[in-house]
Design a protein around this motif. Structure first.
Motif, PDB file in Angstrom:
ATOM      1  N   GLU A 172      42.865  30.773  38.648  1.00 44.32           N
ATOM      2  CA  GLU A 172      41.413  30.945  38.562  1.00 44.32           C
ATOM      3  C   GLU A 172      40.944  32.136  39.401  1.00 44.32           C
ATOM      4  OE1 GLU A 172      39.889  26.393  37.643  1.00 44.32           O
ATOM      5  OE2 GLU A 172      40.431  26.952  39.691  1.00 44.32           O
ATOM      6  N   ILE A 173      41.586  32.341  40.555  1.00 42.32           N
ATOM      7  CA  ILE A 173      41.278  33.526  41.369  1.00 42.32           C
ATOM      8  C   ILE A 173      41.633  34.785  40.592  1.00 42.32           C
ATOM      9  CG2 ILE A 173      41.932  34.824  43.440  1.00 42.32           C
ATOM     10  CD1 ILE A 173      42.384  32.092  44.816  1.00 42.32           C
ATOM     11  N   ALA A 174      42.798  34.774  39.952  1.00 41.43           N
ATOM     12  CA  ALA A 174      43.240  35.926  39.162  1.00 41.43           C
ATOM     13  C   ALA A 174      42.248  36.231  38.042  1.00 41.43           C
ATOM     14  CB  ALA A 174      44.628  35.650  38.577  1.00 41.43           C
ATOM     15  N   ASP A 175      41.807  35.194  37.359  1.00 40.45           N
ATOM     16  CA  ASP A 175      40.857  35.388  36.254  1.00 40.45           C
ATOM     17  C   ASP A 175      39.524  35.944  36.762  1.00 40.45           C
ATOM     18  OD1 ASP A 175      42.781  34.382  34.547  1.00 40.45           O
ATOM     19  OD2 ASP A 175      41.922  32.365  34.466  1.00 40.45           O
ATOM     20  N   ALA A 176      39.065  35.418  37.903  1.00 42.42           N
ATOM     21  CA  ALA A 176      37.763  35.838  38.440  1.00 42.42           C
ATOM     22  C   ALA A 176      37.781  37.288  38.925  1.00 42.42           C
ATOM     23  CB  ALA A 176      37.348  34.914  39.586  1.00 42.42           C
ATOM     24  N   LEU A 177      38.934  37.729  39.455  1.00 39.03           N
ATOM     25  CA  LEU A 177      39.014  39.070  40.047  1.00 39.03           C
ATOM     26  C   LEU A 177      39.757  40.069  39.162  1.00 39.03           C
ATOM     27  CD1 LEU A 177      39.766  38.118  43.774  1.00 39.03           C
ATOM     28  CD2 LEU A 177      37.554  38.616  42.707  1.00 39.03           C
ATOM     29  N   PHE A 178      40.150  39.618  37.954  1.00 41.10           N
ATOM     30  CA  PHE A 178      40.832  40.489  36.994  1.00 41.10           C
ATOM     31  C   PHE A 178      42.122  41.063  37.573  1.00 41.10           C
ATOM     32  CE2 PHE A 178      36.249  40.680  36.102  1.00 41.10           C
ATOM     33  CZ  PHE A 178      36.242  40.148  34.813  1.00 41.10           C
ATOM     34  N   ILE A 179      42.898  40.175  38.189  1.00 44.69           N
ATOM     35  CA  ILE A 179      44.209  40.537  38.713  1.00 44.69           C
ATOM     36  C   ILE A 179      45.231  39.551  38.172  1.00 44.69           C
ATOM     37  CG2 ILE A 179      43.300  41.618  40.822  1.00 44.69           C
ATOM     38  CD1 ILE A 179      43.839  39.030  42.320  1.00 44.69           C
ATOM     39  N   SER A 180      46.493  39.811  38.398  1.00 44.70           N
ATOM     40  CA  SER A 180      47.522  38.887  37.913  1.00 44.70           C
ATOM     41  C   SER A 180      47.606  37.661  38.811  1.00 44.70           C
ATOM     42  CB  SER A 180      48.880  39.585  37.878  1.00 44.70           C
ATOM     43  OG  SER A 180      49.363  39.818  39.198  1.00 44.70           O
ATOM     44  N   GLU A 181      48.134  36.578  38.272  1.00 51.10           N
ATOM     45  CA  GLU A 181      48.313  35.353  39.060  1.00 51.10           C
ATOM     46  C   GLU A 181      49.270  35.617  40.220  1.00 51.10           C
ATOM     47  OE1 GLU A 181      50.079  31.689  40.510  1.00 51.10           O
ATOM     48  OE2 GLU A 181      51.124  33.306  39.438  1.00 51.10           O
ATOM     49  N   ARG A 182      50.271  36.438  39.988  1.00 53.72           N
ATOM     50  CA  ARG A 182      51.228  36.764  41.052  1.00 53.72           C
ATOM     51  C   ARG A 182      50.541  37.511  42.187  1.00 53.72           C
ATOM     52  NH1 ARG A 182      56.909  40.145  40.283  1.00 53.72           N
ATOM     53  NH2 ARG A 182      57.562  40.067  42.479  1.00 53.72           N
TER      54      ARG A 182
END
Length: 216
Positions: A172-182
């Motif tokens: 969810e952090i990745a989706d919110a900040l447009f970064i990868s989950e890794r």
């Protein structure tokens, strides 16, 4: 449709267990698969569940019980089953006990006075690998925390930390900040390390104390 969540209840008060079961039985996505009246009994029963391949998704664990208390049970269970999601329960804002529960591996905590909506929210959050902090206790714990001083977080890390405090998972952090989950996972790991902490919950509490995030 929501995924079904299996729950195991641990509390030495029969009325508390029955009350929790009665409420959870009204939730279409929750099934109570067992209960225990103390930490020792919980470990024994959950060992049988594990042997049958039926470990619960979430455990609600009282902190104050005879024979083996909640902290001891959490420590033992997380040692043998590190992926277990255990929500600690407390009758009061017992700062030391809740700190101990978090150190033992609790993935969230609630006051027993929490309303039903708070309980089911905590269970669903745990199922999604999110932390859930009871607002009243979170404020007490945040003020009492002693962590590394002068840790310099980058602007991005502060953004990530604010989302951690809101209970966001790495994805969810990745989706919110447009970064990868890794990348999100790496940021969270670096934040916890920089602050000298040991868990996402402690990081969330630090963020609350420092004003990076708030509890609604």
């Amino acid at each position: 449709m929501m995924d079904e969540i299996s729950v195991f209840l641990v509390d030495d008060h029969t009325l508390v267990r029955h009350g929790l079961r009665a409420f959870l039985d009204t939730q279409k996505d929750v099934t109570v698969i067992g209960e225990a009246e103390n930490g020792k009994q919980a470990i024994d029963k959950l060992r049988a569940h594990a042997a049958a391949g039926q470990l619960p998704d979430v455990i609600l664990m009282d902190l104050v019980m005879p024979e083996l208390d909640g902290v001891g049970a959490i420590t033992a269970l997380r040692t043998t089953h590190p992926d277990l999601k255990i929500i600690a329960l407390s009758s009061f804002s017992e700062t030391e006990r809740v700190h101990a529960a978090l150190q033992a591996g609790a993935t969230g905590y609630l006051l027993k006075s929490s309303d039903p909506a708070e309980i089911i929210t905590a269970i669903r959050s745990a199922q999604r690998d999110q932390v859930h902090l009871d607002p009243a206790v979170a404020q007490v714990l945040a003020r009492s925390m002693r962590t590394g001083h002068g840790a310099a977080l980058s602007a991005r890390e502060r953004e990530v930390l604010a989302l951690v405090a809101r209970g966001y998972s790495n994805q969810e952090i990745a989706d919110a900040l447009f970064i990868s989950e890794r990348t999100a996972r790496t940021h969270v790991s670096h934040i916890i390390s920089k602050l000298g902490l040991s868990s996402r919950i402690q990081a969330a509490l630090w963020a609350i104390r420092e004003g990076i995030a708030t509890i609604a």
